[in-house]
Motif scaffolding. Structure first.
Motif, short mmCIF file in Angstrom:
data_model
loop_
_atom_site.label_atom_id
_atom_site.label_comp_id
_atom_site.label_asym_id
_atom_site.label_seq_id
_atom_site.Cartn_x
_atom_site.Cartn_y
_atom_site.Cartn_z
N ARG A 168 39.74 40.57 31.75
CA ARG A 168 38.89 39.63 31.11
C ARG A 168 37.13 39.16 32.23
O ARG A 168 36.52 38.93 32.08
N ASN B 291 31.81 39.15 37.75
CA ASN B 291 31.87 38.70 36.72
C ASN B 291 30.54 39.58 35.88
O ASN B 291 30.11 39.18 35.05
N SER C 193 43.76 31.32 30.84
CA SER C 193 44.29 30.07 30.41
C SER C 193 44.45 30.10 31.68
O SER C 193 45.62 30.31 32.38
N GLU D 231 40.58 36.27 23.56
CA GLU D 231 41.08 35.31 23.84
C GLU D 231 40.68 34.92 25.08
O GLU D 231 41.54 35.60 26.12
N PRO D 232 39.97 33.28 25.95
CA PRO D 232 39.83 33.49 27.65
C PRO D 232 40.81 33.13 28.14
O PRO D 232 42.29 33.72 27.25
N ASN E 194 39.65 30.57 34.69
CA ASN E 194 40.26 30.18 33.55
C ASN E 194 38.84 30.36 32.32
O ASN E 194 37.83 30.02 32.95
N GLY E 195 38.36 30.31 30.82
CA GLY E 195 37.20 30.22 30.34
C GLY E 195 36.77 31.90 30.39
O GLY E 195 36.09 32.18 29.66
N LYS E 196 37.61 32.82 31.24
CA LYS E 196 36.31 34.73 30.75
C LYS E 196 37.07 35.08 30.08
O LYS E 196 38.15 35.06 29.51
N ILE E 197 36.30 36.14 30.05
CA ILE E 197 36.49 36.74 28.64
C ILE E 197 35.48 37.79 28.16
O ILE E 197 34.74 37.96 29.57
#
Length: 646
Positions: A432, A490, A584, A581-582, A589-592
């Motif tokens: 992700r 990213n 956790s 679901e990003p 954290n928070g990446k999707i």
């Protein structure tokens, strides 16, 4: 056939007890060896309608022209078959190191093509020109390592190289491996299950011949230059000291690792207690490696209360993060058990991680698992489940079919939690956040990123290595400045071209029998080293561009094989969790994954391959441009040819 190749392909029909030889030359100049020749033979000679355990399925061992000729990192053996692991029965490719590949060419063979089913447990004994099918009844039921030692004892020669299956392969566990020595394995694809279905316990090889080299002095110079490049590379000191033992902790620290069934991005107990470097410092006796390797990324260890043996890098990722384990002693214990049984590490880690999440969510409980209460990190429960899987007892009989097939049988919504591509459990990498890895694993010929490992993304952030040097190395050898943006994990831009390049590079290395853990990802990004070795050995004047063109052709045959089996674009995907679901916790954290941008990367990749964007499969035009009209004709015969672009 001249320099480099042993010159012979050994064909074994177990059903008819027939042994024949044919020249390698008809394949070698066009497909080089190893992965290329293997898939050419498989595509040509099996019917797409058969099952993996059909007597007409082939099990092919193959090496390339560097094996036995180059004294540097060149004893990789490719194993190719139709896999039982994937739900649609797609292409099964695996690869192992050690010394088997070189011994095979010293015996006079580049490839072994095995079909049929023996009437009783059998092993293949190759002693130079003498080839024999021998009774293996006394070996059936033994573990992989014990089998090898027994064969060496029976034949009174400890220098015999053996590739064997254990009880998992005998019982057709869908993710059974073929194991060589104590830890080199053809894993992931169920090659051991196919071998077991053929009642073939082992392949034993002893060769005392040699490979003729076109330019011995030039080869010596190229080996010296390659050795210098490898041993002066940014990651050499780290890898030669610790292998991959520090990868779990470093991956979690940079946001690349995952914990459980892709549930967390960071877990402090694992970072604090699960340091593989500590394990090596405390228990390693010496570093060990495959034939001619200056890196020596494995270790012989002695662990009080557990045992002694070679510890392979793959167990760090498979038997820590996915199964909530920070006990490195247990990691080693489980890896030794799986090597004994002949079980793939990644698949075992994936299926245990999946079951653990289901139990944690109360979707399953002890009543579904034969009375086993599976909690996070429960060592005894894990060992009991592994034993049941190998013996196909109770719930183990269901789990032995693989995670996705097991989920479909168990039901209760469990399929939603299977983290897979085409039925292949995902390695614990944070796709992700690392988008090049996401694309690579979704389109790979076996749904598994380990075959195409775009380490540039990790090198961009790694603090334990000289990240700038790794990055500059990649840019220097690949020479594509527009990849600058794509080095950011990213980003989505530029990923397709990078994956395309590194996939082609991997195929080239697999065809030559050079180690892809050394070239082109982790030490140097240059293909010039194996190509220069190839030229000195064979007398050819191969160029990097030309070998990459050959890789493109081979990749088209692989994809055509899968298209013929029913693969389409919809199979080139990732679990729904990655899009909804990003991550956790941890750095990521928070990446999707953005679904639209992910599909855009696939569009770009298909276009580079000249595959149809709608189906994801080859078209006649592209195949004929590659000189593969015969592939297009075959696909048309089976109604699998994409005729025109959208």
């Amino acid at each position: 056939m001249g320099f480099g190749w042993a010159g012979n392909i050994l064909r074994i029909d177990l059903s008819r007890k027939k042994i024949v030889r044919e020249p390698t030359e008809r394949y070698a100049r066009q497909f080089i060896g190893g992965r290329g020749v293997n898939v050419k033979i498989l595509f040509d000679e099996i019917n797409p309608r058969i099952s993996a355990f059909d007597k007409d399925n082939l099990l092919i061992f193959g090496v390339g022209p560097l094996a036995g000729a180059s004294p540097l990192c060149s004893s990789r053996t490719e194993v190719t078959t139709k896999s039982p692991q994937l739900t649609a029965g797609f292409l099964g490719q695996s690869n192992f190191g050690g010394h088997f590949g070189s011994e095979l060419v010293y015996a006079g063979f580049d490839h072994i093509v095995i079909r049929g089913i023996a009437e009783k447990p059998t092993y293949l004994w190759i002693n130079n020109d003498e080839v024999e099918l021998k009774d293996a009844t006394h070996l059936w039921g033994k573990g992989c390592i014990e089998t090898q030692a027994t064969i060496q004892g029976d034949l009174a020669d400890e220098d015999i190289e053996v590739a064997a299956i254990g009880p998992a392969g005998e019982n057709r566990v869908a993710y059974a491996s073929i194991v060589h020595q104590t830890s080199d394995a053809a894993g992931r694809m169920g090659t051991g299950a196919v071998m077991g279905s053929k009642m073939l316990k082992a392949v034993a090889v002893r060769g005392t011949g040699k490979i003729d080299v076109a330019y011995p002095e030039r080869l010596a110079e190229e080996v010296e230059e390659a050795y210098s490049v490898i041993t002066s590379a940014p990651m050499y000191k780290e890898l030669s000291t610790y292998g991959w033992s520090g990868s779990v902790v470093s991956n979690l620290k940079i946001g690349f690792g995952v914990v459980g069934n892709f549930e967390l991005g960071y877990w402090e107990p694992l970072v604090k207690y699960g340091d593989g470097k500590f394990f090596v410092d405390k228990y390693a006796v010496k570093s060990v490696g495959c034939q001619g390797c200056p890196v020596r990324c494995m270790h012989f260890v002695e662990v009080p209360g557990v045992g002694a043996g070679v510890h392979h890098c793959l167990s760090y990722g498979s038997f820590t993060m996915p199964i909530w384990n920070h006990d490195t002693r247990f990691m080693f214990r489980l890896s030794q058990l799986c090597n004994h049984y002949g079980l793939d590490f990644g698949s075992v880690g994936g299926i245990i991680g999946w079951l653990t999440e289901l139990c944690h969510r109360n979707i399953l409980d002890y009543r579904d698992l034969d009375g086993i209460e599976l909690r996070r990190g429960d060592k005894e429960a894990i060992l009991t489940l592994v034993d049941k899987i190998v013996k196909r007892e109770g719930i183990g009989n269901v789990l032995a079919e693989g995670t996705l097939k097991a989920a479909r049988k168990i039901g209760k919504g469990s399929e939603e939690y299977v983290m897979h591509t085409r039925g292949m459990d995902k390695h614990p990498y944070e796709f992700r956040a690392f988008h090049g890895y996401a694309l690579a694993t979704s389109i790979a010929s076996r749904g598994d990123v380990i075959r195409i490992n775009p380490t540039w993304e990790i090198g961009y952030y790694l603090s334990t290595y000289d990240a700038n040097a790794i990055r500059e190395n990649a840019m220097k050898f690949v020479g594509k400045e527009k990849w600058e943006k794509a080095l950011d994990p990213n980003e989505y831009e530029g990923k397709a071209e990078m994956v395309y390049y590194f996939e082609n590079a991997t195929i080239a290395v697999d065809c030559l029998s050079f180690c892809k853990h050394v070239i082109p990802y982790h030490i140097s990004y240059s293909l010039e080293i194996p190509v220069n070795l190839y030229n000195a050995i064979t007398g050819d004047e191969m160029t990097v561009d030309r070998i990459l063109e050959t890789s493109v052709k081979i990749r088209n045959i692989e994809r055509a094989f899968e298209a013929r089996e029913g693969l389409t674009r919809s199979d080139d995907t990732l679990p729904e969790r990655f899009f909804t679901e990003p991550v956790s916790g941890g750095v990521s954290n928070g990446k999707i994954l953005d679904r639209a941008k992910f599909e855009m990367m696939k569009d770009e990749y298909y276009a580079l391959r000249k595959w149809n964007v709608e189906t994801g499969n080859p078209e006649r035009r592209g195949l004929e441009e590659q000189g593969l009209k015969w592939v297009a004709d075959n696909l048309e015969t089976y109604g699998a040819l994409t005729k025109k672009s959208s």
